[in-house]
Design a protein around this motif. Structure first.
Motif, PDB file in Angstrom:
ATOM      1  N   PRO A  20       0.838  -1.203   0.000  1.00 50.91           N
ATOM      2  CA  PRO A  20       0.000   0.000   0.000  1.00 50.91           C
ATOM      3  C   PRO A  20       0.870   1.248   0.000  1.00 50.91           C
ATOM      4  CG  PRO A  20      -0.750  -1.571   1.652  1.00 50.91           C
ATOM      5  CD  PRO A  20       0.573  -2.069   1.158  1.00 50.91           C
ATOM      6  N   ALA A  21       0.332   2.336  -0.548  1.00 51.14           N
ATOM      7  CA  ALA A  21       1.117   3.568  -0.661  1.00 51.14           C
ATOM      8  C   ALA A  21       1.612   4.062   0.692  1.00 51.14           C
ATOM      9  CB  ALA A  21       0.287   4.644  -1.353  1.00 51.14           C
ATOM     10  N   ARG A  30      -7.160   3.864  -4.103  1.00 55.71           N
ATOM     11  CA  ARG A  30      -6.249   3.089  -3.259  1.00 55.71           C
ATOM     12  C   ARG A  30      -4.887   3.056  -3.952  1.00 55.71           C
ATOM     13  NH1 ARG A  30      -8.771  -2.522  -3.040  1.00 55.71           N
ATOM     14  NH2 ARG A  30      -9.708  -1.847  -5.017  1.00 55.71           N
ATOM     15  N   GLY A  31      -3.895   3.645  -3.314  1.00 58.49           N
ATOM     16  CA  GLY A  31      -2.574   3.735  -3.916  1.00 58.49           C
ATOM     17  C   GLY A  31      -1.704   2.540  -3.563  1.00 58.49           C
ATOM     18  N   PHE A  32      -0.852   2.153  -4.526  1.00 54.47           N
ATOM     19  CA  PHE A  32       0.054   1.022  -4.314  1.00 54.47           C
ATOM     20  C   PHE A  32       1.416   1.342  -4.926  1.00 54.47           C
ATOM     21  CE2 PHE A  32      -4.202  -0.719  -4.318  1.00 54.47           C
ATOM     22  CZ  PHE A  32      -4.192  -1.532  -3.195  1.00 54.47           C
ATOM     23  N   GLY A  33       2.436   0.814  -4.303  1.00 50.96           N
ATOM     24  CA  GLY A  33       3.775   0.896  -4.856  1.00 50.96           C
ATOM     25  C   GLY A  33       4.202  -0.468  -5.355  1.00 50.96           C
ATOM     26  N   ALA A  87      -2.589   3.353  -8.856  1.00 49.41           N
ATOM     27  CA  ALA A  87      -3.781   3.546  -8.031  1.00 49.41           C
ATOM     28  C   ALA A  87      -4.936   2.747  -8.606  1.00 49.41           C
ATOM     29  CB  ALA A  87      -4.148   5.028  -7.963  1.00 49.41           C
ATOM     30  N   VAL A  88      -5.740   2.177  -7.731  1.00 47.08           N
ATOM     31  CA  VAL A  88      -6.971   1.497  -8.135  1.00 47.08           C
ATOM     32  C   VAL A  88      -8.128   2.421  -7.781  1.00 47.08           C
ATOM     33  CG1 VAL A  88      -8.467  -0.498  -7.802  1.00 47.08           C
ATOM     34  CG2 VAL A  88      -5.974  -0.792  -7.803  1.00 47.08           C
ATOM     35  N   ARG A 140      -4.898   2.812 -12.635  1.00 50.09           N
ATOM     36  CA  ARG A 140      -4.454   4.041 -13.286  1.00 50.09           C
ATOM     37  C   ARG A 140      -3.158   4.515 -12.642  1.00 50.09           C
ATOM     38  NH1 ARG A 140      -9.947   7.646 -13.773  1.00 50.09           N
ATOM     39  NH2 ARG A 140      -9.043   8.299 -15.733  1.00 50.09           N
ATOM     40  N   PHE A 141      -2.568   5.524 -13.262  1.00 51.75           N
ATOM     41  CA  PHE A 141      -1.437   6.199 -12.641  1.00 51.75           C
ATOM     42  C   PHE A 141      -1.949   7.162 -11.572  1.00 51.75           C
ATOM     43  CE2 PHE A 141       0.511   5.574 -16.997  1.00 51.75           C
ATOM     44  CZ  PHE A 141       1.403   4.605 -16.590  1.00 51.75           C
TER      45      PHE A 141
END
Length: 405
Positions: free
Chosen positions: A38-39, A80-83, A100-101, A111-112
């Protein structure tokens, strides 16, 4: 589908594309591992800072930018951000990709982290390790499987290359974005040499003549914010001018509804000003006639958000003069490039020396992805109609129609 050879030719005639560099070591997909967090946990992946010299990337994927995006625009969009980190099995990094979802009409879309604030999208690349051509396409199904389930992938503004390295995302199967980025190569020349073309000399002469005309109304000054307090006042003026332009064109204020004002306000806060952004204005007396917010990274300036006072000062070319002042400053600071941003506006043909190809990638992951892209096409059709001459005439007619009694 756009190929690397197509992108190499998408340059301005006065500056052919520079050859892309290769890392000292290239690796196959089989040698790589994938981590997704998660971000909020990006630090666990040692995500690169904007000031890092150990990787190749842009400010738009840096730890500072991604964190701010998640706190503001991402939160407003319910994203929801992810790395995503691709590493070797021994943990050595190969690339970092922030994603990001988002949920649209009940559909989950990958998406970005963008929403209109990132000038280009690409991974952060390791300096000394690169994927062999074709490896990212092999790794991509594994990356999708490691992320939460999505119905579609909708990537826009994929940069054709990252600094002097090939962007591996072009392997996903891309189409032309419809507009290119515009760069000024600064390294190795003076501003006087750069400005010696007939078109640039003419533009400089024109804006100086108009500055003298504007000076009859009050003293003309150029300023760059040195403190967060100064930056806040400049941002208020910039956003005020920008909002007027947006309301005229679209009829709604995306700065508040989309979280953009909160994002830019955070970008010029204490601790981020001069590390992530700077903001500059031109004034006539006490009136801000033009303002620009730019993102900065070591050796590079990226033109991001700009607005001009058009009602009383539009004829004096304040925006063009402010741009020239910022370009001069980048030459004085010995930057490598000045990024004018996306679009095919004619003034960028005067100042840019090189185009940056921008691409899009759209793919359905489940059958429901068709619904997302159908809805997106419908929305674009409606938006185009809203901006048509007939729609503008209809709105104007209704606005002046007397109320029936």
């Amino acid at each position: 589908m756009t190929t690397p050879s197509d992108m190499a030719s998408a340059t301005r005639p006065d500056a052919p594309a520079r050859p892309l560099a290769s890392a000292a070591r290239t690796v196959e997909a089989a040698a790589c591992a994938i981590s997704v967090v998660p971000a909020a946990d990006l630090s666990s992946l040692n995500w690169p800072s904007n000031l890092s010299n150990e990787t190749i990337g842009t400010v738009f994927q840096s730890l500072e930018f991604v964190t701010l995006w998640c706190e503001t625009i991402g939160a407003r969009r319910g994203a929801r951000g992810f790395g995503v980190a691709v590493t070797l099995t021994d943990g050595a990094p190969v690339l970092y990709l922030p994603l990001a979802v988002e949920t649209r009409l009940g559909l989950h879309v990958l998406r970005f982290m963008d929403g209109g604030v990132a000038g280009m999208n690409a991974p952060i690349l390791a300096k000394d390790i690169d994927l062999v051509p074709g490896a990212l396409a092999v790794l991509w199904p594994r990356i999708i499987a490691a992320l939460p389930p999505v119905d579609a992938v909708d990537f826009t503004r994929i940069a054709g290359h990252v600094k002097d390295r090939r962007n591996p995302l072009i392997e996903l199967g891309c189409a032309d974005h419809g507009a290119a980025g515009n760069l000024i190569d600064i390294a190795g020349q003076s501003f006087d040499d750069y400005a010696a073309t007939k078109a640039r000399r003419g533009e400089i002469g024109k804006v100086e003549s108009r500055r003298r005309q504007m000076a009859r109304l009050g003293p003309v000054s150029f300023a760059i914010a040195g403190t967060a307090g100064e930056a806040t006042g400049m941002l208020e003026a910039l956003v005020g001018l920008r909002r007027r332009q947006i309301l005229r064109s679209h009829g709604h204020d995306r700065f508040e509804t989309g979280g953009h004002f909160a994002f830019y306000r955070g970008a010029i806060a204490e601790g981020r000003l001069s590390r992530l952004t700077n903001i500059a204005v031109e004034r006539c007396g006490d009136t801000v006639t033009a303002a620009v917010l730019g993102f900065i990274e070591p050796g590079h300036y990226r033109f991001a958000l700009t607005a001009y006072e058009l009602d009383s000062y539009g004829r004096f070319s304040s925006g063009a003069r402010l741009l020239i002042g910022l370009i001069r400053r980048s030459f004085a600071l010995r930057h490598a490039t000045f990024d004018l941003g996306e679009s095919d506006q004619p003034y960028k043909d005067v100042w840019a020396t090189r185009r940056l190809p921008l691409l899009d990638h759209a793919a359905r992951v489940t059958w429901r992805g068709h619904l997302y892209f159908a809805a997106k096409r419908l929305r674009r059709t409606c938006a185009a109609w809203h901006q048509s001459d007939f729609a503008k005439w209809a709105r104007a007619s209704l606005a002046h129609k007397p109320n029936p009694r």
